[in-house]
Motif scaffolding. Structure first.
Motif, PDB file in Angstrom:
ATOM      1  N   MET A  37       0.838  -1.200   0.000  1.00 38.22           N
ATOM      2  CA  MET A  37       0.000   0.000   0.000  1.00 38.22           C
ATOM      3  C   MET A  37       0.872   1.249   0.000  1.00 38.22           C
ATOM      4  SD  MET A  37      -3.185  -1.032   2.534  1.00 38.22           S
ATOM      5  CE  MET A  37      -3.270   0.592   3.148  1.00 38.22           C
ATOM      6  N   ARG A  38       0.521   2.212  -0.863  1.00 43.51           N
ATOM      7  CA  ARG A  38       1.245   3.484  -0.938  1.00 43.51           C
ATOM      8  C   ARG A  38       0.507   4.596  -0.225  1.00 43.51           C
ATOM      9  NH1 ARG A  38       6.188   4.252  -2.783  1.00 43.51           N
ATOM     10  NH2 ARG A  38       6.493   3.471  -4.855  1.00 43.51           N
ATOM     11  N   GLY A  39      -0.797   4.440  -0.055  1.00 48.96           N
ATOM     12  CA  GLY A  39      -1.609   5.437   0.626  1.00 48.96           C
ATOM     13  C   GLY A  39      -2.937   4.819   1.011  1.00 48.96           C
ATOM     14  N   TYR A  40      -3.551   5.391   2.040  1.00 48.51           N
ATOM     15  CA  TYR A  40      -4.824   4.876   2.528  1.00 48.51           C
ATOM     16  C   TYR A  40      -5.566   6.031   3.186  1.00 48.51           C
ATOM     17  CZ  TYR A  40      -7.917   1.871   5.456  1.00 48.51           C
ATOM     18  OH  TYR A  40      -8.979   1.265   6.072  1.00 48.51           O
ATOM     19  N   ARG A  41      -6.735   6.353   2.660  1.00 48.65           N
ATOM     20  CA  ARG A  41      -7.573   7.409   3.217  1.00 48.65           C
ATOM     21  C   ARG A  41      -8.960   6.854   3.492  1.00 48.65           C
ATOM     22  NH1 ARG A  41      -6.020  12.458  -0.671  1.00 48.65           N
ATOM     23  NH2 ARG A  41      -3.986  12.809   0.265  1.00 48.65           N
ATOM     24  N   ILE A  42      -9.519   7.266   4.616  1.00 44.53           N
ATOM     25  CA  ILE A  42     -10.894   6.917   4.976  1.00 44.53           C
ATOM     26  C   ILE A  42     -11.714   8.196   4.942  1.00 44.53           C
ATOM     27  CG2 ILE A  42     -12.381   6.115   6.846  1.00 44.53           C
ATOM     28  CD1 ILE A  42     -10.048   4.300   7.723  1.00 44.53           C
ATOM     29  N   ASN A  43     -12.863   8.118   4.295  1.00 42.49           N
ATOM     30  CA  ASN A  43     -13.776   9.252   4.189  1.00 42.49           C
ATOM     31  C   ASN A  43     -15.122   8.827   4.768  1.00 42.49           C
ATOM     32  OD1 ASN A  43     -11.915  10.760   2.286  1.00 42.49           O
ATOM     33  ND2 ASN A  43     -12.332   8.926   1.097  1.00 42.49           N
ATOM     34  N   VAL A  44     -15.509   9.420   5.898  1.00 38.69           N
ATOM     35  CA  VAL A  44     -16.773   9.082   6.547  1.00 38.69           C
ATOM     36  C   VAL A  44     -17.794  10.148   6.191  1.00 38.69           C
ATOM     37  CG1 VAL A  44     -17.922   8.646   8.745  1.00 38.69           C
ATOM     38  CG2 VAL A  44     -15.557   7.915   8.415  1.00 38.69           C
ATOM     39  N   GLY A  45     -18.957   9.700   5.719  1.00 32.96           N
ATOM     40  CA  GLY A  45     -19.998  10.623   5.309  1.00 32.96           C
ATOM     41  C   GLY A  45     -20.529  11.449   6.475  1.00 32.96           C
ATOM     42  N   SER A  46     -21.037  12.627   6.135  1.00 26.83           N
ATOM     43  CA  SER A  46     -21.652  13.494   7.130  1.00 26.83           C
ATOM     44  C   SER A  46     -22.940  14.068   6.538  1.00 26.83           C
ATOM     45  CB  SER A  46     -20.690  14.606   7.549  1.00 26.83           C
ATOM     46  OG  SER A  46     -20.346  15.408   6.437  1.00 26.83           O
ATOM     47  N   ASP A  47     -23.569  14.938   7.250  1.00 24.82           N
ATOM     48  CA  ASP A  47     -24.831  15.536   6.811  1.00 24.82           C
ATOM     49  C   ASP A  47     -24.623  16.217   5.459  1.00 24.82           C
ATOM     50  OD1 ASP A  47     -27.153  16.981   6.417  1.00 24.82           O
ATOM     51  OD2 ASP A  47     -27.102  17.981   8.367  1.00 24.82           O
ATOM     52  N   PRO A  48     -25.374  15.804   4.432  1.00 28.10           N
ATOM     53  CA  PRO A  48     -25.180  16.385   3.108  1.00 28.10           C
ATOM     54  C   PRO A  48     -25.814  17.769   2.928  1.00 28.10           C
ATOM     55  CG  PRO A  48     -26.913  14.764   3.023  1.00 28.10           C
ATOM     56  CD  PRO A  48     -26.349  14.727   4.417  1.00 28.10           C
ATOM     57  N   GLY A  49     -26.486  18.252   3.944  1.00 27.50           N
ATOM     58  CA  GLY A  49     -27.127  19.562   3.825  1.00 27.50           C
ATOM     59  C   GLY A  49     -28.185  19.537   2.745  1.00 27.50           C
ATOM     60  N   GLU A  50     -28.074  20.426   1.783  1.00 28.25           N
ATOM     61  CA  GLU A  50     -29.046  20.538   0.699  1.00 28.25           C
ATOM     62  C   GLU A  50     -28.811  19.530  -0.427  1.00 28.25           C
ATOM     63  OE1 GLU A  50     -31.742  22.600   0.810  1.00 28.25           O
ATOM     64  OE2 GLU A  50     -31.043  23.019   2.852  1.00 28.25           O
ATOM     65  N   LEU A  51     -27.700  18.814  -0.388  1.00 25.82           N
ATOM     66  CA  LEU A  51     -27.398  17.823  -1.422  1.00 25.82           C
ATOM     67  C   LEU A  51     -28.184  16.538  -1.195  1.00 25.82           C
ATOM     68  CD1 LEU A  51     -23.514  18.240  -1.504  1.00 25.82           C
ATOM     69  CD2 LEU A  51     -25.173  19.213  -3.103  1.00 25.82           C
ATOM     70  N   THR A  52     -28.396  15.787  -2.242  1.00 28.41           N
ATOM     71  CA  THR A  52     -29.055  14.488  -2.124  1.00 28.41           C
ATOM     72  C   THR A  52     -28.150  13.525  -1.358  1.00 28.41           C
ATOM     73  OG1 THR A  52     -30.141  14.847  -4.250  1.00 28.41           O
ATOM     74  CG2 THR A  52     -30.049  12.574  -3.439  1.00 28.41           C
ATOM     75  N   PRO A  53     -28.686  12.847  -0.343  1.00 27.74           N
ATOM     76  CA  PRO A  53     -27.839  11.906   0.414  1.00 27.74           C
ATOM     77  C   PRO A  53     -27.299  10.799  -0.489  1.00 27.74           C
ATOM     78  CG  PRO A  53     -29.920  12.301   1.545  1.00 27.74           C
ATOM     79  CD  PRO A  53     -30.039  12.933   0.188  1.00 27.74           C
ATOM     80  N   ALA A  54     -26.057  10.428  -0.246  1.00 27.03           N
ATOM     81  CA  ALA A  54     -25.426   9.347  -1.002  1.00 27.03           C
ATOM     82  C   ALA A  54     -25.935   7.999  -0.504  1.00 27.03           C
ATOM     83  CB  ALA A  54     -23.905   9.414  -0.834  1.00 27.03           C
ATOM     84  N   PRO A  55     -25.865   6.971  -1.344  1.00 25.95           N
ATOM     85  CA  PRO A  55     -26.298   5.639  -0.908  1.00 25.95           C
ATOM     86  C   PRO A  55     -25.224   4.905  -0.087  1.00 25.95           C
ATOM     87  CG  PRO A  55     -25.671   5.582  -3.208  1.00 25.95           C
ATOM     88  CD  PRO A  55     -25.577   7.018  -2.769  1.00 25.95           C
TER      89      PRO A  55
END
Length: 113
Positions: A37-55
Protein backbone atom coordinates in the motif's frame (compact mmCIF):
# COMPACT_ATOMS: atom_id res chain seq x y z
CA UNK A 1 -0.27 4.07 -9.78
CA UNK A 2 -3.62 2.35 -9.26
CA UNK A 3 -6.31 3.23 -6.73
CA UNK A 4 -8.85 0.97 -5.09
CA UNK A 5 -11.95 2.87 -3.96
CA UNK A 6 -14.25 1.14 -1.49
CA UNK A 7 -17.82 2.44 -1.14
CA UNK A 8 -19.05 1.33 2.27
CA UNK A 9 -22.43 0.93 3.99
CA UNK A 10 -22.19 0.76 7.76
CA UNK A 11 -23.35 -2.27 9.68
CA UNK A 12 -27.01 -2.11 10.71
CA UNK A 13 -27.39 -0.99 14.30
CA UNK A 14 -24.20 1.09 14.40
CA UNK A 15 -24.44 4.85 14.71
CA UNK A 16 -22.32 6.86 12.29
CA UNK A 17 -20.01 7.64 15.22
CA UNK A 18 -19.60 3.95 16.13
CA UNK A 19 -19.00 3.14 12.45
CA UNK A 20 -16.36 5.88 12.16
CA UNK A 21 -14.62 4.96 15.40
CA UNK A 22 -14.45 1.24 14.59
CA UNK A 23 -13.26 1.83 11.03
CA UNK A 24 -10.53 4.28 12.07
CA UNK A 25 -9.45 2.84 15.42
CA UNK A 26 -9.83 -0.93 14.90
CA UNK A 27 -9.93 -1.73 11.18
CA UNK A 28 -7.46 0.84 9.82
CA UNK A 29 -4.50 -0.40 11.91
CA UNK A 30 -5.11 -3.89 10.48
CA UNK A 31 -5.61 -2.67 6.92
CA UNK A 32 -2.50 -0.50 6.98
CA UNK A 33 -0.44 -3.70 7.35
CA UNK A 34 -1.40 -4.84 3.83
CA UNK A 35 1.88 -5.10 1.87
CA UNK A 36 2.43 -2.73 -1.04
CA UNK A 37 0.00 0.00 0.00
CA UNK A 38 1.24 3.48 -0.94
CA UNK A 39 -1.61 5.44 0.63
CA UNK A 40 -4.82 4.88 2.53
CA UNK A 41 -7.57 7.41 3.22
CA UNK A 42 -10.89 6.92 4.98
CA UNK A 43 -13.78 9.25 4.19
CA UNK A 44 -16.77 9.08 6.55
CA UNK A 45 -20.00 10.62 5.31
CA UNK A 46 -21.65 13.49 7.13
CA UNK A 47 -24.83 15.54 6.81
CA UNK A 48 -25.18 16.39 3.11
CA UNK A 49 -27.13 19.56 3.83
CA UNK A 50 -29.05 20.54 0.70
CA UNK A 51 -27.40 17.82 -1.42
CA UNK A 52 -29.05 14.49 -2.12
CA UNK A 53 -27.84 11.91 0.41
CA UNK A 54 -25.43 9.35 -1.00
CA UNK A 55 -26.30 5.64 -0.91
CA UNK A 56 -23.07 4.98 1.06
CA UNK A 57 -21.89 5.91 4.54
CA UNK A 58 -18.24 6.29 3.61
CA UNK A 59 -15.43 5.44 1.27
CA UNK A 60 -11.81 4.44 1.40
CA UNK A 61 -9.06 5.18 -1.10
CA UNK A 62 -6.09 2.84 -1.24
CA UNK A 63 -3.14 3.34 -3.60
CA UNK A 64 -0.79 0.70 -4.99
CA UNK A 65 1.99 0.93 -7.60
CA UNK A 66 0.18 -1.40 -10.02
CA UNK A 67 -2.47 -4.10 -10.32
CA UNK A 68 -0.05 -6.93 -9.55
CA UNK A 69 1.02 -5.26 -6.28
CA UNK A 70 -2.62 -4.61 -5.37
CA UNK A 71 -3.64 -8.21 -6.03
CA UNK A 72 -0.68 -9.54 -4.04
CA UNK A 73 -1.39 -7.22 -1.10
CA UNK A 74 -5.11 -7.98 -0.96
CA UNK A 75 -4.51 -11.75 -1.13
CA UNK A 76 -1.74 -11.66 1.51
CA UNK A 77 -2.37 -12.93 5.06
CA UNK A 78 -2.69 -9.29 6.18
CA UNK A 79 -5.19 -8.61 3.38
CA UNK A 80 -7.19 -11.69 4.35
CA UNK A 81 -7.35 -10.55 7.99
CA UNK A 82 -8.44 -7.01 7.10
CA UNK A 83 -10.94 -8.27 4.53
CA UNK A 84 -12.59 -10.75 6.88
CA UNK A 85 -12.76 -8.16 9.63
CA UNK A 86 -14.86 -5.67 7.61
CA UNK A 87 -18.07 -7.51 8.57
CA UNK A 88 -17.67 -6.02 12.05
CA UNK A 89 -18.44 -2.49 10.81
CA UNK A 90 -19.83 -2.81 7.25
CA UNK A 91 -22.91 -4.47 5.78
CA UNK A 92 -21.67 -4.01 2.21
CA UNK A 93 -18.65 -2.76 0.30
CA UNK A 94 -18.47 -2.03 -3.43
CA UNK A 95 -14.99 -1.77 -4.95
CA UNK A 96 -13.86 0.36 -7.88
CA UNK A 97 -10.39 -0.12 -9.35
CA UNK A 98 -9.44 3.29 -10.69
CA UNK A 99 -6.84 5.18 -12.64
CA UNK A 100 -6.56 8.54 -10.91
CA UNK A 101 -6.46 11.80 -12.89
CA UNK A 102 -5.52 14.75 -10.68
CA UNK A 103 -7.23 17.96 -11.78
CA UNK A 104 -6.24 20.17 -8.82
CA UNK A 105 -3.43 19.22 -6.44
CA UNK A 106 -3.78 21.59 -3.50
CA UNK A 107 -4.43 20.47 0.05
CA UNK A 108 -6.18 22.83 2.46
CA UNK A 109 -3.85 24.62 4.88
CA UNK A 110 -3.01 22.40 7.83
CA UNK A 111 -3.63 19.05 6.13
CA UNK A 112 -1.22 16.49 4.78
CA UNK A 113 -1.13 15.96 1.04
Amino acid sequence: MIKLVALVNKKSGLSIEQFRDYWIDIHAPLARQIPGMRGYRINVGSDPGELTPAPYDGSAEIWFDDRQTMDAGLSSPQGDIAGAETSNFADSIVFLVCEEHVVIDQSPVGTAA
